[in-house]
Scaffold this motif. Structure first.
Motif, short mmCIF file in Angstrom:
data_model
loop_
_atom_site.label_atom_id
_atom_site.label_comp_id
_atom_site.label_asym_id
_atom_site.label_seq_id
_atom_site.Cartn_x
_atom_site.Cartn_y
_atom_site.Cartn_z
N LYS A 4 -32.97 -27.16 46.10
CA LYS A 4 -33.76 -26.79 44.93
C LYS A 4 -32.91 -26.71 43.66
O LYS A 4 -33.45 -26.64 42.57
N LYS A 5 -31.62 -26.62 43.77
CA LYS A 5 -30.79 -26.48 42.58
C LYS A 5 -29.60 -27.42 42.65
O LYS A 5 -29.07 -27.70 43.71
N SER A 6 -29.16 -27.84 41.50
CA SER A 6 -27.95 -28.65 41.42
C SER A 6 -26.76 -27.70 41.37
O SER A 6 -26.89 -26.49 41.45
N VAL A 25 -40.30 -25.01 33.40
CA VAL A 25 -41.48 -25.16 34.26
C VAL A 25 -42.75 -25.07 33.44
O VAL A 25 -43.67 -25.88 33.61
N ASP A 26 -42.82 -24.10 32.53
CA ASP A 26 -44.02 -23.94 31.70
C ASP A 26 -44.27 -25.18 30.83
O ASP A 26 -45.41 -25.61 30.66
N SER A 27 -43.21 -25.73 30.27
CA SER A 27 -43.35 -26.93 29.46
C SER A 27 -43.83 -28.11 30.30
O SER A 27 -44.72 -28.86 29.90
N ALA A 28 -43.25 -28.25 31.49
CA ALA A 28 -43.65 -29.35 32.37
C ALA A 28 -45.10 -29.18 32.83
O ALA A 28 -45.85 -30.17 32.88
N HIS A 58 -29.07 -28.11 35.03
CA HIS A 58 -28.56 -26.94 35.74
C HIS A 58 -29.58 -26.46 36.77
O HIS A 58 -29.21 -25.91 37.81
N HIS A 59 -30.85 -26.67 36.49
CA HIS A 59 -31.92 -26.14 37.34
C HIS A 59 -32.61 -27.20 38.19
O HIS A 59 -33.13 -26.87 39.26
N PHE A 60 -32.63 -28.44 37.73
CA PHE A 60 -33.37 -29.49 38.43
C PHE A 60 -32.54 -30.76 38.50
O PHE A 60 -31.78 -31.08 37.58
N GLN A 61 -32.72 -31.49 39.59
CA GLN A 61 -31.97 -32.73 39.77
C GLN A 61 -32.57 -33.89 38.99
O GLN A 61 -31.86 -34.81 38.61
N SER A 62 -33.89 -33.85 38.78
CA SER A 62 -34.59 -34.96 38.14
C SER A 62 -36.00 -34.49 37.76
O SER A 62 -36.41 -33.38 38.10
N LYS A 63 -36.73 -35.35 37.09
CA LYS A 63 -38.12 -35.04 36.76
C LYS A 63 -38.95 -34.91 38.04
O LYS A 63 -39.83 -34.04 38.14
N GLU A 64 -38.68 -35.74 39.03
CA GLU A 64 -39.39 -35.63 40.30
C GLU A 64 -39.08 -34.30 40.99
O GLU A 64 -39.96 -33.67 41.59
N ASP A 65 -37.83 -33.86 40.91
CA ASP A 65 -37.45 -32.58 41.50
C ASP A 65 -38.23 -31.44 40.85
O ASP A 65 -38.69 -30.52 41.52
N LEU A 66 -38.40 -31.51 39.54
CA LEU A 66 -39.19 -30.51 38.82
C LEU A 66 -40.64 -30.54 39.28
O LEU A 66 -41.25 -29.48 39.53
N LEU A 67 -41.22 -31.72 39.43
CA LEU A 67 -42.59 -31.85 39.91
C LEU A 67 -42.72 -31.23 41.30
O LEU A 67 -43.67 -30.49 41.58
N TRP A 68 -41.77 -31.52 42.16
CA TRP A 68 -41.80 -30.96 43.52
C TRP A 68 -41.73 -29.44 43.49
O TRP A 68 -42.49 -28.75 44.18
#
Length: 209
Positions: A4-6, A25-28, A58-68
């Motif tokens: 979940k984190k880089s 997260v809120d923006s996404a 720092h928090h997400f690996q990619s846009k897909e990671d954020l979606l997941w």
């Protein structure tokens, strides 16, 4: 298991990792719901959050990671509460009512999560897709198990398919994100009560007969 984190980095004093993650997260959530996953760029997300790509990575690996992680956040919450209902001492039919309310309450409280889950999970791949599918299937199984127990207890008609009823309930509840207005005159409990009546009134065995 999906990470979940880089890798961690050092940040200046006063940096708020949890607050920064929440901003992203809120923006996404807002942008994915308004524009869709494909039409939202990583740059748009960080600009909307008034942050940098460095903070994002720092928090997400990619846009897909954020979606997941958005979908995982919602599914984990639903699973936790659904398990509590199914493990309670309530009769199976009352558990079904509670599960219907839980699903609709999720729409009322977390509409962007539900909309993105319904419309954008096709953009997940590999382990992330497998993880979301597994958790979604577990929610489905809890509904199916509870309906089956109600049939076995003689509370619901024995000529029904618990699997078919499960699909019907989940479809009705999930699609409510398209039309339910949390600021409208009808409260989510009213919707849940009417959904329960529509679904269960034709299935409950009348003990007087």
């Amino acid at each position: 298991m999906v990470e979940k984190k880089s890798s961690r980095r050092r940040w200046p004093e006063g940096y708020d990792p949890a607050g920064t993650r929440r901003q992203l997260v809120d923006s996404a959530l807002r942008l994915f719901e308004e524009r869709g996953f494909d039409r939202t760029s990583l740059q748009q997300i960080v600009e909307d959050a008034e942050l940098t790509k460095g903070a994002f990575y720092h928090h997400f690996q990619s846009k897909e990671d954020l979606l997941w992680q958005i979908q995982d956040e919602y599914l984990e919450s639903q699973l936790k509460d659904a398990r509590k209902i199914v493990e309670s001492d309530a009769a199976p039919v009352e558990q079904i009512r509670a599960l219907i309310f839980l699903s609709l309450e999720g729409v009322a409280k977390h509409r962007p999560h539900v909309a993105i889950f319904q419309q954008e999970r096709r953009n997940l791949t590999g382990e992330r897709l497998e993880d979301v599918t597994r958790k979604r299937d577990e929610v489905d199984a809890l509904f199916n198990e509870t309906i089956t127990r109600a049939v076995d207890a003689g509370d619901l008609r024995d000529d029904i398919s618990p699997r078919l009823i499960t699909f019907g309930i989940l479809g009705m509840c999930a699609w409510a994100f398209q039309w339910f207005n949390p600021r409208g005159t009808m409260k989510i409990k009213d919707v849940a009560d009417q959904f329960s009546a529509m679904i269960l009134d034709g299935l409950i065995v009348d003990s007087r007969n």
